[in-house]
Design a protein around this motif. Structure first.
Motif, PDB file in Angstrom:
ATOM      1  N   GLU A  46       5.403  11.259   0.544  1.00  0.00           N
ATOM      2  CA  GLU A  46       4.769  11.502   1.842  1.00  0.00           C
ATOM      3  C   GLU A  46       3.361  10.919   1.875  1.00  0.00           C
ATOM      4  O   GLU A  46       2.944  10.299   2.870  1.00  0.00           O
ATOM      5  CB  GLU A  46       4.719  13.019   2.078  1.00  0.00           C
ATOM      6  CG  GLU A  46       4.137  13.451   3.403  1.00  0.00           C
ATOM      7  CD  GLU A  46       4.069  14.965   3.521  1.00  0.00           C
ATOM      8  OE1 GLU A  46       3.038  15.471   3.995  1.00  0.00           O
ATOM      9  OE2 GLU A  46       5.040  15.639   3.112  1.00  0.00           O
TER      10      GLU A  46
ATOM     11  N   SER B 263       0.175   3.774   3.455  1.00  0.00           N
ATOM     12  CA  SER B 263       0.834   2.466   3.642  1.00  0.00           C
ATOM     13  C   SER B 263       1.095   1.783   2.302  1.00  0.00           C
ATOM     14  O   SER B 263       0.897   0.568   2.140  1.00  0.00           O
ATOM     15  CB  SER B 263      -0.027   1.557   4.542  1.00  0.00           C
ATOM     16  OG  SER B 263      -0.222   2.135   5.806  1.00  0.00           O
TER      17      SER B 263
ATOM     18  N   ARG C  25       5.723   1.417  -4.219  1.00  0.00           N
ATOM     19  CA  ARG C  25       5.746   2.684  -4.950  1.00  0.00           C
ATOM     20  C   ARG C  25       6.174   2.527  -6.405  1.00  0.00           C
ATOM     21  O   ARG C  25       5.744   3.297  -7.270  1.00  0.00           O
ATOM     22  CB  ARG C  25       6.660   3.682  -4.246  1.00  0.00           C
ATOM     23  CG  ARG C  25       8.139   3.371  -4.319  1.00  0.00           C
ATOM     24  CD  ARG C  25       8.951   4.382  -3.544  1.00  0.00           C
ATOM     25  NE  ARG C  25      10.385   4.232  -3.795  1.00  0.00           N
ATOM     26  CZ  ARG C  25      11.316   4.946  -3.198  1.00  0.00           C
ATOM     27  NH1 ARG C  25      10.975   5.856  -2.301  1.00  0.00           N
ATOM     28  NH2 ARG C  25      12.588   4.763  -3.488  1.00  0.00           N
TER      29      ARG C  25
ATOM     30  N   SER D  46       4.138   2.709   0.519  1.00  0.00           N
ATOM     31  CA  SER D  46       5.539   2.986   0.185  1.00  0.00           C
ATOM     32  C   SER D  46       6.244   1.756  -0.376  1.00  0.00           C
ATOM     33  O   SER D  46       7.102   1.867  -1.266  1.00  0.00           O
ATOM     34  CB  SER D  46       6.292   3.495   1.416  1.00  0.00           C
ATOM     35  OG  SER D  46       5.755   4.712   1.870  1.00  0.00           O
TER      36      SER D  46
ATOM     37  N   GLU E 198       3.376   7.135   2.143  1.00  0.00           N
ATOM     38  CA  GLU E 198       3.630   6.723   3.528  1.00  0.00           C
ATOM     39  C   GLU E 198       2.325   6.737   4.325  1.00  0.00           C
ATOM     40  O   GLU E 198       2.032   5.791   5.073  1.00  0.00           O
ATOM     41  CB  GLU E 198       4.646   7.681   4.161  1.00  0.00           C
ATOM     42  CG  GLU E 198       5.064   7.305   5.572  1.00  0.00           C
ATOM     43  CD  GLU E 198       5.909   6.053   5.646  1.00  0.00           C
ATOM     44  OE1 GLU E 198       5.853   5.369   6.697  1.00  0.00           O
ATOM     45  OE2 GLU E 198       6.613   5.742   4.663  1.00  0.00           O
TER      46      GLU E 198
END
Length: 253
Positions: A135, A141, A146, A143, A138
């Motif tokens: 979360e 910005s 990751r 993701s 996200e």
């Protein structure tokens, strides 16, 4: 409005040098307060005093109505203050996701034996941590990177990741030390938007910013310091026209 942080006549000496001199200011809940000043004015030293890296030689730091002057850094984090640094401090070989999960560990309760036994409670906490970390990525910005090692991220991505690690500790007050340093105009705009989202999420923000344009755009109020002393405090519009601030940045004509 609740008073989130109250810095009262804080003073710090390094040998015979007075780095911070009887500095006072406050920040209210859900406010974005900027600390500005030329290089060497004592901005990072101030952050170190608030977060327990250094102990003040005088004065008080009060957080949420409680005196935290001289408390250990881990205790201050546990009470709800988190920070980033001017220089990048990441777990370079860990993934982006892994770095954020590391930040969440101070809020988990499984402990060493729980981690070794990996019982239902530990597995549930791990799942919750992963979900929370995703979360946060996200929001940041990040993701799309990751699974990438943190040391392989761009400089701007690494700075956003540092913010993510700080946010993972679930702070009430977030201290950002020059979050846009070295960024392009586009990258800077992204961080400005991110800080606004963080405040909208209920977190109070205290930031050091050398870029006056950024400070003017993002902060509700500004505190200007020079040589460890406060020279002005007020709205961005008020500070922009303050002769002492202009002189501190541009010099005397």
């Amino acid at each position: 409005m609740m008073l989130m942080l109250d810095v009262k006549e804080v003073t710090k000496f390094f040998g015979g040098l007075c780095a911070i001199s009887r500095l006072s200011f406050h920040i209210e809940e859900h406010e974005i307060l900027g600390v500005i000043g030329p290089n060497g004015s004592g901005k990072t030293t101030l952050f170190n005093l608030i977060t327990g890296v250094h102990r003040p030689d005088g004065g008080q730091v009060v957080f949420g109505g409680e005196d935290i002057t001289g408390h250990k850094t881990y205790d201050i984090v546990a009470r709800g203050i988190a920070r980033t640094f001017q220089t990048t401090k990441l777990f370079g070989r860990q993934s982006t996701l892994g770095n954020v999960i590391m930040g969440l560990h101070c809020r988990t309760s499984a402990g060493v034996w729980g981690a070794l036994a990996r019982g239902p409670r530990t597995r549930a906490e791990e799942q919750q941590s992963r979900a929370k970390a995703l979360e946060l990525l996200e929001l940041l910005s990040l993701s799309h990177v990751r699974d990438r090692q943190a040391e392989l991220l761009s400089s701007a991505e690494q700075r956003r990741l540092m913010i993510g690690i700080a946010l993972a500790t679930r702070p009430r007050l977030l201290l950002l030390d020059e979050p846009t340093a070295g960024m392009s105009a586009e990258e800077t705009a992204e961080v400005v938007e991110l800080v606004g989202k963080i405040r909208d999420g209920g977190i109070t923000v205290l930031l050091i910013e050398h870029n006056m344009k950024v400070a003017m755009n993002i902060c509700d109020r500004l505190v200007a310091i020079e040589s460890g002393e406060k020279i002005a405090e007020g709205s961005p519009e008020k500070i922009a026209g303050n002769e002492k601030v202009i002189e501190a940045y541009l010099g005397r004509d």
